[in-house]
Structures are given as structure tokens and as C-alpha cells.
Design a protein around this motif. Structure first.
Motif, PDB file in Angstrom:
ATOM      1  N   GLU A  18       0.852  -1.185   0.000  1.00 28.63           N
ATOM      2  CA  GLU A  18       0.000   0.000   0.000  1.00 28.63           C
ATOM      3  C   GLU A  18       0.890   1.238   0.000  1.00 28.63           C
ATOM      4  OE1 GLU A  18      -3.648  -1.858   2.684  1.00 28.63           O
ATOM      5  OE2 GLU A  18      -2.025  -0.765   3.670  1.00 28.63           O
ATOM      6  N   ILE A  19       0.548   2.187  -0.843  1.00 29.14           N
ATOM      7  CA  ILE A  19       1.355   3.406  -0.913  1.00 29.14           C
ATOM      8  C   ILE A  19       0.454   4.632  -0.932  1.00 29.14           C
ATOM      9  CG2 ILE A  19       3.202   2.217  -2.167  1.00 29.14           C
ATOM     10  CD1 ILE A  19       2.281   3.748  -4.692  1.00 29.14           C
ATOM     11  N   ASP A  20       1.072   5.786  -0.693  1.00 27.49           N
ATOM     12  CA  ASP A  20       0.422   7.086  -0.830  1.00 27.49           C
ATOM     13  C   ASP A  20       1.326   7.964  -1.687  1.00 27.49           C
ATOM     14  OD1 ASP A  20      -1.901   7.459   1.504  1.00 27.49           O
ATOM     15  OD2 ASP A  20      -0.348   5.994   2.013  1.00 27.49           O
ATOM     16  N   ALA A  21       0.722   8.750  -2.568  1.00 24.07           N
ATOM     17  CA  ALA A  21       1.468   9.702  -3.381  1.00 24.07           C
ATOM     18  C   ALA A  21       0.652  10.975  -3.507  1.00 24.07           C
ATOM     19  CB  ALA A  21       1.785   9.122  -4.750  1.00 24.07           C
ATOM     20  N   ALA A  22       1.322  12.124  -3.523  1.00 25.14           N
ATOM     21  CA  ALA A  22       0.647  13.420  -3.572  1.00 25.14           C
ATOM     22  C   ALA A  22       1.047  14.180  -4.826  1.00 25.14           C
ATOM     23  CB  ALA A  22       0.989  14.235  -2.326  1.00 25.14           C
ATOM     24  N   ASP A  23       0.179  15.133  -5.202  1.00 28.06           N
ATOM     25  CA  ASP A  23       0.455  16.044  -6.326  1.00 28.06           C
ATOM     26  C   ASP A  23       0.860  15.273  -7.578  1.00 28.06           C
ATOM     27  OD1 ASP A  23      -0.107  18.339  -4.808  1.00 28.06           O
ATOM     28  OD2 ASP A  23       1.899  18.284  -3.941  1.00 28.06           O
ATOM     29  N   LEU A  24      -0.079  14.540  -8.104  1.00 33.36           N
ATOM     30  CA  LEU A  24       0.192  13.673  -9.244  1.00 33.36           C
ATOM     31  C   LEU A  24       0.288  14.486 -10.534  1.00 33.36           C
ATOM     32  CD1 LEU A  24      -2.413  10.885  -8.389  1.00 33.36           C
ATOM     33  CD2 LEU A  24      -0.060  11.111  -7.564  1.00 33.36           C
ATOM     34  N   PRO A  25       1.146  14.090 -11.454  1.00 32.43           N
ATOM     35  CA  PRO A  25       1.263  14.807 -12.735  1.00 32.43           C
ATOM     36  C   PRO A  25      -0.028  14.698 -13.545  1.00 32.43           C
ATOM     37  CG  PRO A  25       3.150  13.353 -12.371  1.00 32.43           C
ATOM     38  CD  PRO A  25       2.137  12.999 -11.335  1.00 32.43           C
ATOM     39  N   VAL A  26      -0.420  15.802 -14.167  1.00 31.47           N
ATOM     40  CA  VAL A  26      -1.634  15.857 -14.977  1.00 31.47           C
ATOM     41  C   VAL A  26      -1.281  16.349 -16.367  1.00 31.47           C
ATOM     42  CG1 VAL A  26      -3.919  16.890 -15.253  1.00 31.47           C
ATOM     43  CG2 VAL A  26      -3.094  16.301 -12.964  1.00 31.47           C
ATOM     44  N   THR A  27      -1.737  15.628 -17.367  1.00 30.97           N
ATOM     45  CA  THR A  27      -1.639  16.072 -18.753  1.00 30.97           C
ATOM     46  C   THR A  27      -3.001  16.606 -19.168  1.00 30.97           C
ATOM     47  OG1 THR A  27       0.013  14.383 -19.243  1.00 30.97           O
ATOM     48  CG2 THR A  27      -1.112  15.384 -21.116  1.00 30.97           C
ATOM     49  N   GLY A  28      -3.046  17.776 -19.811  1.00 33.69           N
ATOM     50  CA  GLY A  28      -4.316  18.383 -20.136  1.00 33.69           C
ATOM     51  C   GLY A  28      -4.862  19.160 -18.955  1.00 33.69           C
ATOM     52  N   THR A  29      -6.176  19.370 -18.938  1.00 32.42           N
ATOM     53  CA  THR A  29      -6.810  20.177 -17.895  1.00 32.42           C
ATOM     54  C   THR A  29      -7.952  19.400 -17.259  1.00 32.42           C
ATOM     55  OG1 THR A  29      -6.297  22.209 -19.104  1.00 32.42           O
ATOM     56  CG2 THR A  29      -7.979  22.343 -17.387  1.00 32.42           C
ATOM     57  N   LEU A  30      -7.841  19.171 -15.962  1.00 33.22           N
ATOM     58  CA  LEU A  30      -8.924  18.502 -15.236  1.00 33.22           C
ATOM     59  C   LEU A  30     -10.099  19.457 -15.082  1.00 33.22           C
ATOM     60  CD1 LEU A  30      -6.919  16.691 -12.425  1.00 33.22           C
ATOM     61  CD2 LEU A  30      -8.264  15.579 -14.227  1.00 33.22           C
ATOM     62  N   PRO A  31     -11.314  19.058 -15.443  1.00 27.54           N
ATOM     63  CA  PRO A  31     -12.474  19.924 -15.251  1.00 27.54           C
ATOM     64  C   PRO A  31     -12.637  20.274 -13.778  1.00 27.54           C
ATOM     65  CG  PRO A  31     -13.011  18.070 -16.675  1.00 27.54           C
ATOM     66  CD  PRO A  31     -11.665  17.788 -16.088  1.00 27.54           C
ATOM     67  N   PRO A  32     -12.818  21.562 -13.439  1.00 26.30           N
ATOM     68  CA  PRO A  32     -12.944  21.936 -12.025  1.00 26.30           C
ATOM     69  C   PRO A  32     -14.157  21.313 -11.349  1.00 26.30           C
ATOM     70  CG  PRO A  32     -13.409  23.795 -13.485  1.00 26.30           C
ATOM     71  CD  PRO A  32     -12.830  22.719 -14.337  1.00 26.30           C
ATOM     72  N   GLU A  33     -15.174  20.907 -12.132  1.00 22.95           N
ATOM     73  CA  GLU A  33     -16.339  20.256 -11.534  1.00 22.95           C
ATOM     74  C   GLU A  33     -15.997  18.882 -10.958  1.00 22.95           C
ATOM     75  OE1 GLU A  33     -20.309  20.652 -13.583  1.00 22.95           O
ATOM     76  OE2 GLU A  33     -19.004  21.424 -15.158  1.00 22.95           O
ATOM     77  N   LEU A  34     -14.904  18.297 -11.405  1.00 28.16           N
ATOM     78  CA  LEU A  34     -14.504  16.996 -10.866  1.00 28.16           C
ATOM     79  C   LEU A  34     -13.791  17.210  -9.544  1.00 28.16           C
ATOM     80  CD1 LEU A  34     -13.268  15.075 -14.051  1.00 28.16           C
ATOM     81  CD2 LEU A  34     -15.430  14.824 -12.823  1.00 28.16           C
ATOM     82  N   THR A  35     -14.597  17.367  -8.509  1.00 30.39           N
ATOM     83  CA  THR A  35     -14.094  17.554  -7.157  1.00 30.39           C
ATOM     84  C   THR A  35     -14.628  16.419  -6.299  1.00 30.39           C
ATOM     85  OG1 THR A  35     -13.973  19.952  -7.385  1.00 30.39           O
ATOM     86  CG2 THR A  35     -14.055  19.079  -5.151  1.00 30.39           C
ATOM     87  N   GLY A  36     -13.749  15.484  -6.013  1.00 35.46           N
ATOM     88  CA  GLY A  36     -14.159  14.302  -5.261  1.00 35.46           C
ATOM     89  C   GLY A  36     -13.110  13.223  -5.389  1.00 35.46           C
ATOM     90  N   ARG A  37     -13.574  11.970  -5.315  1.00 39.46           N
ATOM     91  CA  ARG A  37     -12.666  10.826  -5.350  1.00 39.46           C
ATOM     92  C   ARG A  37     -13.154   9.803  -6.357  1.00 39.46           C
ATOM     93  NH1 ARG A  37     -13.209  12.867  -0.336  1.00 39.46           N
ATOM     94  NH2 ARG A  37     -11.405  12.874   1.095  1.00 39.46           N
ATOM     95  N   TYR A  38     -12.235   9.321  -7.176  1.00 38.85           N
ATOM     96  CA  TYR A  38     -12.525   8.152  -7.998  1.00 38.85           C
ATOM     97  C   TYR A  38     -11.908   6.957  -7.288  1.00 38.85           C
ATOM     98  CZ  TYR A  38     -12.470   4.647 -11.635  1.00 38.85           C
ATOM     99  OH  TYR A  38     -12.641   3.471 -12.325  1.00 38.85           O
ATOM    100  N   VAL A  39     -12.713   5.930  -7.043  1.00 42.83           N
ATOM    101  CA  VAL A  39     -12.245   4.731  -6.335  1.00 42.83           C
ATOM    102  C   VAL A  39     -12.628   3.508  -7.152  1.00 42.83           C
ATOM    103  CG1 VAL A  39     -12.316   3.405  -4.188  1.00 42.83           C
ATOM    104  CG2 VAL A  39     -12.591   5.897  -4.118  1.00 42.83           C
ATOM    105  N   ARG A  40     -11.653   2.623  -7.348  1.00 44.62           N
ATOM    106  CA  ARG A  40     -11.898   1.394  -8.095  1.00 44.62           C
ATOM    107  C   ARG A  40     -11.468   0.189  -7.277  1.00 44.62           C
ATOM    108  NH1 ARG A  40      -8.238  -1.346 -11.784  1.00 44.62           N
ATOM    109  NH2 ARG A  40      -8.163  -2.454  -9.795  1.00 44.62           N
TER     110      ARG A  40
END
Length: 453
Positions: A18-40
Motif C-alpha cells: 500500500e502506498i500514498d502519493a501526492a500532487d500527481l502529474p496531470v496532462t491536459g486540464t482537469l475539469p474543475p467540476e470533478l471535485t471528489g474521489r474516484y475509487v476502483r
């Protein structure tokens, strides 16, 4: 020398920690409406374990936190189940402990609780940070297993679900009210112990899938103890869920198997319309055999991407309670799995359906007939594509995004892909580079932040 099963290698290979990582690299622009968590969720054996079947791996949640156009963190956590702890499935008094479950198939939220699900036992409550709270039996009222595919009515807020079992009761229907209380349970009579992975609801009905995958006691403890049974038959059942003890109307259909349904609805004539990814017998057998062997990539989506065999294809059934007629129609010849749509339309008519082929995310216009898609780079496999609706102002049905974790075929790297659901051909809006390869898994969900009060 014992060969390593394919479901322990490449893009299916489990991670060891199990690991934790912060400030992940983003290519493009994340829509500001996507505020939450994606969990799989998905199966992930402990280091040193080699389960007899892909489906037997311990549940592991992979989460990505998005906020203000940033990918704040990634983390992964095993679900701390009784199975992970090594507790016995049978208690000293001879009863089965329903907390001994992998919790490896899905993750949902209802009435403020986030639940990791697997159809063999109780759900496990987890926190938004993916820590395990514990098995949840709804105040002691749930005495059966819980499906990994419950359906929440978007109007009433009720959660419809069921439990199936190898032994009686073989099928039990349950319903939670909007507050999360178990309000109703009822046994449904079926001929024997069938593996009923999914079902559907409409505004007034439950749609049951009583299909020929039956329990084989001689396989218990060796591999997945369910096998195709030519003698069982295949039928779909329609039952009013707003009337206690309403009868089930059964419709015989051609033998097949369905892991995952799309949507269902009642048309203007009162007929029940169901869309699902349908396996013919030969295709199902190809998938089922490889999920517990060393031959081919395990699981419906991976097998469908690998060859023409082992493929599900999108079908529609139309069930007419007035005449007893059941119509069946193939909607496409692509090999697809993991159908998804706008959850705000569960049980109602919907125009768009999304699915994956393993190497492509596709979009079906069920009204106009058009099929569009986004093809991934070579040697990349996509997971289920979850639809997240846009939240600002009036919107069309496909105004929103599709989120999917993609992984290279060798398992070395993964991304969280964000596509504009209204225009898949335009390519990704954004992609988040994850700090590790995430093994192919099953189902995920988007958990939006609650609006500030």
C-alpha cells in the motif's frame, strides 16, 4: 515447474504493498467540476498467495483525489476483511460467517456509507480515505450475502439488491430505504443455486436473470464452484417491487450468461426493455475456463480484447407481460463488457450507453444507432468507464465525463483517463499519471464532495 497463472502477470499482476502519493502529474486540464474521489475495486492477493481463480483475490481499493483542477493524491488499500485476516468461513457452531468475504468487486455509496462489495457475503464499510470500518449487516437485519451490483432508484433514493446462495434460500430480494435502513426482504423461488451476478430495476419492476451457471459442490474449495448447466434453462423474471409479495413473471430466453447489465426501463406499451452484455455458451466457457487457468488474460473485458472467442456482445431483450412474449435483439457485434450509463437514469429510459472492449472505450447512441469511441495507445488496456454527470446548469444526457484507469499490457504504468462523454473521438480531456501500475480490476465509482453548506 508450476506455471504462474496469467491472472498473476502483466496488467493483471497484483501489487505487493500500500502506498500514498501526492500532487500527481496531470496532462491536459482537469475539469474543475470533478471535485471528489474516484475509487476502483479489484482482486489483489497478498504477497506469496496464488489463488485458484482470479476472482478469489483480496479486495483492494485504488483511489485518486481530484480538487480544483489538481490530482491531490493516489492511495491504495486492502479491504480489511475476515478473509484477509485468515479467519475460518465456518464458525464453531457450524454456521457460515458472512464477514469472510473478499470485498473485491465494487464500491458504492448509499445513505452516507461507502461500501466495498463482493457477492459472497456482507458488504464492508470503508472511509473516504479507503480505511476499513468493518463488515456491515444493517443493524443485524441482513442475513444473506449482498450482490456487488445493487441499484439505487434516482427518484426514491431506495437501494434495491439481492443475495444468492448455493443452498436455500437460493435468492433473496432486499430493499434499503433512502436513510439506509433495511426495509424489506423476500425470498424468490428459483430451481437451484445459480450464480446471479447482476440484475436490473425499472421504475416499478425488478428484472431477474436466472441463467444456467449452477453450483457444483464437488468443485468447492478447488476453484470457482459454478459451471454451465445445459439442463437448467435460461429465463428472465419480471417482478413488481412496489407491491409486497407480487408474483414473478418468468420469460424463457435462449441459453446465455450475463455478468453485467446496462439499463432497463418500461416502454410506452408497458413492456420491459433490458440491455446487457450477453455471452453465448462457447464465449462464456472461454472466459470461465481462463479465469482460473494459465491460458489467456482472465476476465470478460481482457478476454474479449484478446480474441473473438470469450466475447460478450450488447443485446436487448423486450419482455411483454401482456402477451408473455420475449424478444431478443443483437445491438452490436463488438466484443464489449462493463456497460455503464448515467446513474441518474437508473430504471428509466436512457439514450446513451458506454462500454469497453479492452483497448477501446465505446459509446452507443441507443436512439440514433451511432457508435463512437476512443482507442487507446497500443499495448494499453482500459478498465470500466464510469460516467460522471456535469453539475453546472441544464445539461443533455451525455454532458459529463468518463473516468477509467488504463494500464500498460506489462503492468508497469497506469493513468486515470478523463474523456468528454459527449465527444469521445476528441480524445482525453486530461490524464493523471499514477505512481504505480494498477492491476486490471472490476468496478469503480465517482464520489463527489458534498456541496459546502
Amino acid at each position: 515447474m508450476t506455471q504462474t497463472p496469467v491472472y498473476m502477470t502483466g496488467h493483471l499482476a497484483p501489487v505487493a504493498d500500500e502506498i500514498d502519493a501526492a500532487d500527481l502529474p496531470v496532462t491536459g486540464t482537469l475539469p474543475p467540476e470533478l471535485t471528489g474521489r474516484y475509487v476502483r475495486n479489484g482482486p489483489n492477493p497478498l504477497p506469496g498467495e496464488v489463488p485458484d481463480h482470479w476472482f478469489f483475490g483480496h479486495g483492494m481499493l485504488h483511489g485518486v483525489r481530484l480538487r480544483d483542477g489538481r490530482a491531490e493524491w493516489y492511495r491504495n488499500r486492502w479491504v480489511r476483511t475476515g478473509y484477509l485476516a485468515g479467519r475460518p468461513e465456518v464458525t464453531p457452531d457450524g454456521t457460515r460467517d458472512l464477514s469472510i468475504v473478499s470485498a473485491n468487486t465494487h464500491v458504492i455509496q448509499h445513505a452516507g456509507r461507502m461500501l466495498a462489495l463482493e457477492e459472497g457475503g456482507l458488504p464492508y464499510e470503508v472511509t473516504p480515505e479507503l480505511d476499513t470500518v468493518g463488515a456491515h449487516d444493517f443493524g443485524g437485519r441482513l442475513s444473506t450475502a449482498m450482490t456487488a451490483h445493487p441499484k439505487q432508484d434516482p427518484v426514491t433514493g431506495e437501494l434495491h439488491f439481492f443475495g444468492y446462495g448455493a443452498f436455500a434460500p437460493h435468492l433473496t430480494y432486499h430493499r434499503l430505504d433512502a436513510s439506509g435502513e433495511l426495509a424489506y426482504s423476500r425470498e424468490i423461488t428459483v430451481p437451484g443455486g445459480t450464480m446471479m451476478h447482476d440484475f436490473a430495476i425499472t421504475e416499478h419492476h425488478v428484472v431477474w436473470l436466472d441463467l444456467p451457471l449452477t453450483f457444483r459442490p464437488e468443485l468447492a474449495g478447488k476453484t470457482m464452484p459454478y459451471q454451465w448447466d445445459d439442463g437448467y434453462g435460461a429465463r428472465l423474471g419480471v417482478m413488481r417491487h412496489d407491491r409486497p409479495d407480487a408474483p414473478v413473471r418468468w420469460f424463457d430466453v435462449d441459453p446465455c450468461y450475463v455478468f453485467h447489465v446496462g439499463n432497463a426501463h418500461e416502454d410506452a406499451s408497458g413492456r420491459i426493455v433490458l440491455d446487457a452484455a450477453r455471452y453465448a455458451r462457447a464465449d462464456f466457457t472461454a472466459v470461465w475456463n481462463t479465469a482460473g487457468s494459465t491460458d489467456d488474460p482472465a476476465g470478460p473485458a481482457a478476454a474479449a480484447a484478446a480474441s473473438p472467442s470469450g466475447a460478450a456482445r450488447l443485446h436487448r431483450w423486450t419482455l411483454d407481460p401482456a402477451t408473455g412474449a420475449a424478444g431478443e435483439q443483437a445491438l452490436d457485434d463488438r466484443a464489449v463488457e462493463f456497460p455503464t450509463f448515467d446513474d441518474e437514469l437508473v430504471g428509466r429510459g436512457s439514450r446513451y450507453l458506454y462500454a469497453v472492449t479492452g483497448t477501446e472505450i465505446v459509446k452507443y447512441d441507443l436512439s440514433g444507432g451511432a457508435v463512437t469511441g476512443h482507442t487507446l495507445p497500443p499495448w494499453t488496456v482500459t478498465g470500466e468507464a464510469v460516467f460522471v454527470p456535469a453539475t453546472s446548469g441544464p445539461r443533455r444526457e451525455d454532458d459529463g465525463w468518463l473516468l477509467s484507469i488504463t494500464t500498460t499490457a506489462d503492468g508497469s504504468a497506469s493513468r486515470l483517463l478523463v474523456l468528454d462523454a459527449s465527444d469521445l473521438a476528441a480524445g482525453p480531456v486530461a490524464a493523471v499519471d499514477l505512481p504505480r501500475g494498477v492491476p486490471a480490476g472490476f468496478h469503480g465509482n465517482w464520489f463527489a464532495d458534498e456541496p459546502a453548506s
